[in-house]
Every structure is written in C-alpha cells, then in structure tokens.
Scaffold this motif. Sequence first.
Motif, PDB file in Angstrom:
ATOM      1  N   THR A 123     -12.681   6.272   2.235  1.00 18.23           N
ATOM      2  CA  THR A 123     -13.148   5.366   1.186  1.00 18.23           C
ATOM      3  C   THR A 123     -12.037   4.386   0.839  1.00 18.23           C
ATOM      4  OG1 THR A 123     -14.626   7.011   0.192  1.00 18.23           O
ATOM      5  CG2 THR A 123     -13.934   5.190  -1.224  1.00 18.23           C
ATOM      6  N   GLY A 124     -12.418   3.136   0.632  1.00 20.44           N
ATOM      7  CA  GLY A 124     -11.472   2.134   0.162  1.00 20.44           C
ATOM      8  C   GLY A 124     -12.072   1.313  -0.959  1.00 20.44           C
ATOM      9  N   ILE A 125     -11.317   1.115  -2.016  1.00 21.64           N
ATOM     10  CA  ILE A 125     -11.772   0.313  -3.152  1.00 21.64           C
ATOM     11  C   ILE A 125     -10.696  -0.724  -3.456  1.00 21.64           C
ATOM     12  CG2 ILE A 125     -12.425   0.334  -5.597  1.00 21.64           C
ATOM     13  CD1 ILE A 125     -13.393   3.237  -5.153  1.00 21.64           C
ATOM     14  N   ALA A 126     -11.073  -1.990  -3.365  1.00 22.28           N
ATOM     15  CA  ALA A 126     -10.135  -3.077  -3.614  1.00 22.28           C
ATOM     16  C   ALA A 126     -10.212  -3.521  -5.066  1.00 22.28           C
ATOM     17  CB  ALA A 126     -10.443  -4.263  -2.698  1.00 22.28           C
ATOM     18  N   ASP A 127      -9.080  -3.465  -5.750  1.00 23.81           N
ATOM     19  CA  ASP A 127      -8.931  -4.066  -7.072  1.00 23.81           C
ATOM     20  C   ASP A 127      -8.460  -5.489  -6.802  1.00 23.81           C
ATOM     21  OD1 ASP A 127      -8.088  -5.016  -9.524  1.00 23.81           O
ATOM     22  OD2 ASP A 127      -7.116  -3.150 -10.128  1.00 23.81           O
ATOM     23  N   ILE A 128      -9.402  -6.409  -6.753  1.00 25.73           N
ATOM     24  CA  ILE A 128      -9.145  -7.764  -6.265  1.00 25.73           C
ATOM     25  C   ILE A 128      -8.196  -8.540  -7.170  1.00 25.73           C
ATOM     26  CG2 ILE A 128     -10.263  -9.992  -5.793  1.00 25.73           C
ATOM     27  CD1 ILE A 128     -12.729  -8.296  -4.837  1.00 25.73           C
ATOM     28  N   LEU A 129      -8.362  -8.440  -8.460  1.00 21.49           N
ATOM     29  CA  LEU A 129      -7.529  -9.207  -9.383  1.00 21.49           C
ATOM     30  C   LEU A 129      -6.087  -8.717  -9.400  1.00 21.49           C
ATOM     31  CD1 LEU A 129     -10.057  -9.638 -12.314  1.00 21.49           C
ATOM     32  CD2 LEU A 129      -9.179 -11.442 -10.826  1.00 21.49           C
ATOM     33  N   ASN A 130      -5.900  -7.409  -9.253  1.00 19.60           N
ATOM     34  CA  ASN A 130      -4.543  -6.842  -9.273  1.00 19.60           C
ATOM     35  C   ASN A 130      -3.958  -6.646  -7.885  1.00 19.60           C
ATOM     36  OD1 ASN A 130      -4.187  -6.503 -12.182  1.00 19.60           O
ATOM     37  ND2 ASN A 130      -5.819  -4.988 -12.023  1.00 19.60           N
ATOM     38  N   GLU A 131      -4.725  -7.009  -6.861  1.00 17.61           N
ATOM     39  CA  GLU A 131      -4.266  -6.965  -5.474  1.00 17.61           C
ATOM     40  C   GLU A 131      -3.698  -5.593  -5.092  1.00 17.61           C
ATOM     41  OE1 GLU A 131      -2.926 -11.250  -4.080  1.00 17.61           O
ATOM     42  OE2 GLU A 131      -1.825 -10.694  -5.891  1.00 17.61           O
ATOM     43  N   LYS A 132      -4.517  -4.575  -5.323  1.00 16.94           N
ATOM     44  CA  LYS A 132      -4.142  -3.234  -4.884  1.00 16.94           C
ATOM     45  C   LYS A 132      -5.380  -2.499  -4.399  1.00 16.94           C
ATOM     46  CE  LYS A 132      -4.129  -1.269  -9.589  1.00 16.94           C
ATOM     47  NZ  LYS A 132      -3.283  -0.580 -10.595  1.00 16.94           N
ATOM     48  N   PHE A 133      -5.156  -1.501  -3.550  1.00 19.73           N
ATOM     49  CA  PHE A 133      -6.243  -0.762  -2.920  1.00 19.73           C
ATOM     50  C   PHE A 133      -6.143   0.718  -3.257  1.00 19.73           C
ATOM     51  CE2 PHE A 133      -5.083  -3.814   0.741  1.00 19.73           C
ATOM     52  CZ  PHE A 133      -5.678  -4.891   0.091  1.00 19.73           C
ATOM     53  N   TYR A 134      -7.272   1.315  -3.571  1.00 22.72           N
ATOM     54  CA  TYR A 134      -7.369   2.762  -3.713  1.00 22.72           C
ATOM     55  C   TYR A 134      -7.977   3.301  -2.415  1.00 22.72           C
ATOM     56  CZ  TYR A 134      -6.713   2.001  -8.743  1.00 22.72           C
ATOM     57  OH  TYR A 134      -6.218   1.639  -9.971  1.00 22.72           O
ATOM     58  N   ILE A 135      -7.289   4.250  -1.793  1.00 21.99           N
ATOM     59  CA  ILE A 135      -7.721   4.795  -0.506  1.00 21.99           C
ATOM     60  C   ILE A 135      -7.894   6.305  -0.614  1.00 21.99           C
ATOM     61  CG2 ILE A 135      -7.176   5.049   1.938  1.00 21.99           C
ATOM     62  CD1 ILE A 135      -7.510   2.168   1.238  1.00 21.99           C
ATOM     63  N   GLY A 136      -8.982   6.806  -0.021  1.00 21.83           N
ATOM     64  CA  GLY A 136      -9.168   8.237   0.122  1.00 21.83           C
ATOM     65  C   GLY A 136      -9.506   8.544   1.571  1.00 21.83           C
ATOM     66  N   ASP A 137      -8.655   9.297   2.257  1.00 21.90           N
ATOM     67  CA  ASP A 137      -8.912   9.655   3.652  1.00 21.90           C
ATOM     68  C   ASP A 137      -8.295  11.008   3.947  1.00 21.90           C
ATOM     69  OD1 ASP A 137      -6.149   9.210   4.085  1.00 21.90           O
ATOM     70  OD2 ASP A 137      -6.477   7.163   4.799  1.00 21.90           O
ATOM     71  N   GLU A 138      -8.128  11.335   5.217  1.00 19.96           N
ATOM     72  CA  GLU A 138      -7.630  12.659   5.591  1.00 19.96           C
ATOM     73  C   GLU A 138      -6.195  12.900   5.123  1.00 19.96           C
ATOM     74  OE1 GLU A 138      -6.463  11.207  10.143  1.00 19.96           O
ATOM     75  OE2 GLU A 138      -8.165  12.530   9.767  1.00 19.96           O
ATOM     76  N   ASP A 139      -5.480  11.835   4.755  1.00 20.37           N
ATOM     77  CA  ASP A 139      -4.112  11.971   4.256  1.00 20.37           C
ATOM     78  C   ASP A 139      -4.062  12.194   2.741  1.00 20.37           C
ATOM     79  OD1 ASP A 139      -3.039  11.565   6.807  1.00 20.37           O
ATOM     80  OD2 ASP A 139      -3.124   9.390   6.573  1.00 20.37           O
ATOM     81  N   GLY A 140      -5.220  12.152   2.085  1.00 21.14           N
ATOM     82  CA  GLY A 140      -5.265  12.331   0.639  1.00 21.14           C
ATOM     83  C   GLY A 140      -5.726  11.065  -0.061  1.00 21.14           C
ATOM     84  N   ASN A 141      -5.487  10.998  -1.356  1.00 22.48           N
ATOM     85  CA  ASN A 141      -5.831   9.830  -2.165  1.00 22.48           C
ATOM     86  C   ASN A 141      -4.557   9.108  -2.587  1.00 22.48           C
ATOM     87  OD1 ASN A 141      -8.568  10.390  -2.050  1.00 22.48           O
ATOM     88  ND2 ASN A 141      -8.644  11.356  -4.066  1.00 22.48           N
ATOM     89  N   TYR A 142      -4.562   7.801  -2.453  1.00 28.43           N
ATOM     90  CA  TYR A 142      -3.366   7.044  -2.807  1.00 28.43           C
ATOM     91  C   TYR A 142      -3.738   5.601  -3.136  1.00 28.43           C
ATOM     92  CZ  TYR A 142      -3.891   6.360   2.267  1.00 28.43           C
ATOM     93  OH  TYR A 142      -4.401   6.120   3.519  1.00 28.43           O
ATOM     94  N   VAL A 143      -2.806   4.899  -3.740  1.00 30.06           N
ATOM     95  CA  VAL A 143      -2.991   3.489  -4.067  1.00 30.06           C
ATOM     96  C   VAL A 143      -1.920   2.697  -3.337  1.00 30.06           C
ATOM     97  CG1 VAL A 143      -1.588   3.615  -6.175  1.00 30.06           C
ATOM     98  CG2 VAL A 143      -3.306   1.813  -5.940  1.00 30.06           C
ATOM     99  N   ILE A 144      -2.302   1.536  -2.818  1.00 37.82           N
ATOM    100  CA  ILE A 144      -1.384   0.687  -2.059  1.00 37.82           C
ATOM    101  C   ILE A 144      -1.298  -0.686  -2.710  1.00 37.82           C
ATOM    102  CG2 ILE A 144      -0.938  -0.441   0.157  1.00 37.82           C
ATOM    103  CD1 ILE A 144      -2.474   1.750   1.534  1.00 37.82           C
ATOM    104  N   ASP A 145      -0.086  -1.176  -2.910  1.00 36.03           N
ATOM    105  CA  ASP A 145       0.123  -2.539  -3.375  1.00 36.03           C
ATOM    106  C   ASP A 145      -0.042  -3.477  -2.182  1.00 36.03           C
ATOM    107  OD1 ASP A 145       2.379  -4.888  -3.680  1.00 36.03           O
ATOM    108  OD2 ASP A 145       1.396  -4.439  -5.586  1.00 36.03           O
ATOM    109  N   MET A 146      -0.957  -4.436  -2.288  1.00 30.58           N
ATOM    110  CA  MET A 146      -1.280  -5.282  -1.142  1.00 30.58           C
ATOM    111  C   MET A 146      -0.099  -6.131  -0.707  1.00 30.58           C
ATOM    112  SD  MET A 146      -4.354  -8.084  -0.702  1.00 30.58           S
ATOM    113  CE  MET A 146      -3.456  -9.605  -0.983  1.00 30.58           C
TER     114      MET A 146
END
Length: 296
Positions: A123-146
């Motif tokens: 799963t990926g969810i883009a926070d467009i205004l804050n330019e960051k992504f929430y990711i959920g995959d086999e590595d766990g859940n994490y947020v990435i600064d674009m």
Amino acid sequence: MENQKIKDLLIEYLTEITKEVRKKAANGEGRQILGDVINRPEDIEIGIDRVGEDILGKLLKKHNIKATIFSEPDGRDIENGDGPDFYGSIDPFDGSVLFLRGFEQNWYSALSFYDRERKPIATGIADILNEKFYIGDEDGNYVIDMNGGQKKKISPSFRKSLKEPIVLASYLMSSQYSSKFLDIFGDLIKSLHPKALFYPQGGSFIYAFLASGLVNAYVMFDEPRSEIDPGFPIAKKAGCQIVSVDSDGNYKDYEFIPGRQHDKVDLLIAVATPELRDALIKHYVKNYAEKYSFKI
C-alpha cells in the motif's frame, strides 16, 4: 521478483502523482467538472481525479505488471494484460471537493495491490501537500520524505479507552454522512476527554493516520468501499482493527472484494486497539436500540 516490481511501481506512482498534482494546482488546472460519481451524491469527478489513473496505466505497462486496478468512476478500471496476476484499488485523488473549492488541504492519493487470493501485497499513500509517502509492504510500515529520501518506521497508538485523550475521526463535510454519525455518536463527541480531538475528515488516506498513530479511531456510516480498499491494508498490517458492524453489534473483519468498489459498508469501525473497537460497538448498539428499536 513480481512483488519487488510492485514496490518499485508504487514509489514511482507516488512520486509522479505528487509532482503532477502540485504542478497542475500551481497552474490553476484540474478543476473542470467531468461528472457525478456512482452511488455518491455528495461527490463529483473533476479533472484532477484522472491524473492518477493516467499515470498508473502507463506504469503498469512500463513495469510489465498484469493487473486489474479498480477505481472510483464507473467503467474506468485500469487493466494491463489478459488474466491479471494482481488486483489493485486506487483512489487517484482524495480531496476533490476541497480542491475544487480552492482549499489547499487534505490532498492525497492512495493505491493498494492484492494477490489473486485477495491478500494485500503493498500500500502507498501520498501526502501531496507535504510531499511524503506512507508505505506498507513486506518490510513493514514506514514514511518516506519525497525530497530528502529519509525513511522512518511508523506504528499505531495503543490507547484503549474512549475516556483517554484519543483522536476520533469521521468524515462530516457532507450531510450524507454527518447526520447519521451525529445521531448515534453525537453524545460521545460531547463527552470526550478535554484534550481529545475530533477530526472531521476521512477517506482512503485515514489509514495512514491510523497506522502512524495520528488517529486512534475512525467511524463511518455508509462508507463506500472505494474509500476503504486503496488504503486499509497499511492499517491492517499495523495491527489495527478494521471491521464492519451490524445493528446487533456483530462484527467481522473487512475484506477486499474485486469489483465491489461501488458498494457501501453500513457501519465501518477502524481502530488501533480491540478495546476501542469494543467500546465503540457497545456505544453504537446502545444508542441504536434506544433510537430505532420498536417498543411494545
């Protein structure tokens, strides 16, 4: 190998949708009205909604992923190849009504992939205004600064009681949802802890907030599946409870069903802990019985 291709596509999609929406918004584009949304009298499709679908269609071909992706508009599923290896659900732009009216708030895009047995892959969810992504995959859940690329693990809150300073969310910007919610849960809102927060927003992005501990509970009547399927796996992976509830208080785990994105869930409760789930169901059953049960 295929799962890695999906993870790569997901990051590429989130990056491209964020850049393209911000570009169109800066140029004053994307607000043309295209039509209504099936079974959604409160919603409307505008130009910005199609940006994500176009990007995803091209990326599926680029990465040679055979998939059928279900989207909100009727008859616009995104397909690549015969006999899909994967299913997907996309909310191309969550926040259309706000965007249409000129609000720069709550602009998101959400995308989830499922295997042929309907089990979530990523799963990926883009926070467009804050330019960051929430990711959920086999590595766990994490947020990435674009922009900087920093990656940080996220986890849900563990509050267990409605008497604690929780954050309770429900989408109330339309009378299609607010009247029923306030009828049943209005007294609960009035009795929340003084430091609790009621967050009157929702949709596919809210599951990133559940997974990261920003929100403790999300309650919706008549929630469209198209607002659940693109985002809920990230919260499910975090251990959150996402259940549908009947008027007797019986509940069952919510599941993705291909092609049913236009159906609605009578009552959806998504919470960080089982204790909050049980407390909200108890409150619902009590108030429902008082307001709607026939007295002999």
